[in-house]
Motif scaffolding. Structure first.
Motif, mmCIF file in Angstrom:
data_model
loop_
_atom_site.group_PDB
_atom_site.id
_atom_site.type_symbol
_atom_site.label_atom_id
_atom_site.label_comp_id
_atom_site.label_asym_id
_atom_site.label_seq_id
_atom_site.Cartn_x
_atom_site.Cartn_y
_atom_site.Cartn_z
ATOM 1 N N ARG A 178 0.854 -1.192 0.000
ATOM 2 C CA ARG A 178 0.000 0.000 0.000
ATOM 3 C C ARG A 178 0.883 1.233 0.000
ATOM 4 O O ARG A 178 1.942 1.261 0.629
ATOM 5 C CB ARG A 178 -0.920 0.001 1.230
ATOM 6 N N LEU A 179 0.454 2.251 -0.710
ATOM 7 C CA LEU A 179 1.251 3.468 -0.848
ATOM 8 C C LEU A 179 1.077 4.391 0.351
ATOM 9 O O LEU A 179 -0.017 4.521 0.898
ATOM 10 C CB LEU A 179 0.861 4.212 -2.126
ATOM 11 N N SER A 180 2.156 5.041 0.733
ATOM 12 C CA SER A 180 2.113 6.042 1.805
ATOM 13 C C SER A 180 1.442 7.306 1.294
ATOM 14 O O SER A 180 1.479 7.612 0.092
ATOM 15 C CB SER A 180 3.529 6.388 2.257
ATOM 16 N N ALA B 83 -5.848 8.324 -2.490
ATOM 17 C CA ALA B 83 -4.897 7.544 -1.688
ATOM 18 C C ALA B 83 -5.577 6.976 -0.446
ATOM 19 O O ALA B 83 -5.341 5.816 -0.070
ATOM 20 C CB ALA B 83 -3.704 8.409 -1.300
ATOM 21 N N VAL B 84 -6.423 7.763 0.186
ATOM 22 C CA VAL B 84 -7.145 7.305 1.379
ATOM 23 C C VAL B 84 -8.104 6.170 0.995
ATOM 24 O O VAL B 84 -8.178 5.148 1.686
ATOM 25 C CB VAL B 84 -7.902 8.466 2.058
ATOM 26 N N ALA B 85 -8.808 6.336 -0.115
ATOM 27 C CA ALA B 85 -9.735 5.298 -0.565
ATOM 28 C C ALA B 85 -8.984 4.011 -0.905
ATOM 29 O O ALA B 85 -9.430 2.912 -0.537
ATOM 30 C CB ALA B 85 -10.529 5.787 -1.772
ATOM 31 N N GLY C 189 -7.717 -1.620 0.706
ATOM 32 C CA GLY C 189 -6.754 -2.698 0.898
ATOM 33 C C GLY C 189 -6.579 -3.092 2.349
ATOM 34 O O GLY C 189 -5.531 -3.618 2.727
ATOM 35 N N TYR C 190 -7.607 -2.858 3.174
ATOM 36 C CA TYR C 190 -7.453 -3.133 4.600
ATOM 37 C C TYR C 190 -8.756 -3.673 5.182
ATOM 38 O O TYR C 190 -9.842 -3.197 4.871
ATOM 39 C CB TYR C 190 -7.072 -1.848 5.339
ATOM 40 N N LEU C 191 -8.627 -4.669 6.034
ATOM 41 C CA LEU C 191 -9.755 -5.242 6.758
ATOM 42 C C LEU C 191 -9.384 -5.209 8.233
ATOM 43 O O LEU C 191 -8.329 -5.734 8.614
ATOM 44 C CB LEU C 191 -9.984 -6.688 6.302
#
Length: 151
Positions: free
Chosen positions: A60-62, A75-77, A82-84
């Motif tokens: 995932r990108l910073s 970027a936030v979306a 990509g997170y659970l």
């Protein structure tokens, strides 16, 4: 199931776990990996009845600005997609080989306050968790999360 077997299942569950694999399978048998084949994660089941699960896509990108709580909308979306993540309390039913998870907080707001039933089985140092089919990637699919004991 006798008391010793119930106690053994409790002892097997308690601890910290590292993600091995998170996969889903649709009704046609097609297997996919919602967060990628190289997803990473940790699950913690505490003896006091609380649990926490975090699973994320690799790479995932910073956020460019480095702000803790915000970044460019795309970027936030992408980071959230990509997170659970969810935490709360749980009740293990060794006779049914199920865990009832009572979600207190979750990245997915639809899960907040929800109670979810999971099926659990153990093999060697691994824990395999699944559930009834859930809506993932636009269709109802079977899911399986394999964890490996950390401690």
């Amino acid at each position: 199931m006798n008391n010793q077997e119930k106690q053994s299942m409790n002892e097997k569950l308690i601890g910290s776990w590292r993600l091995v694999r998170y996969k889903v399978c649709n009704k046609n048998g097609k297997v996919t990996y919602p967060l990628g084949e190289d997803a990473d994660g940790i699950a913690i089941y505490h003896e006091d009845g609380h649990m926490s699960v975090q699973i994320m896509s690799a790479g995932r990108l910073s956020y460019a600005g480095g702000d803790l709580h915000s970044g460019p909308q795309k970027a936030v979306a992408a980071a959230a997609n990509g997170y659970l993540a969810y935490s709360g309390s749980y009740q293990l039913d060794p006779e049914q080989a199920t865990i009832e998870q009572n979600i207190k907080v979750s990245l997915n707001p639809n899960w907040e306050g929800d109670t979810q039933l999971r099926y659990v089985r153990f093999r060697d140092d691994q824990m395999v968790i699944s559930s009834e089919p859930v809506f993932i990637q636009g269709e109802r699919q079977n899911n399986e999360i394999v964890w490996e004991r950390l401690n």
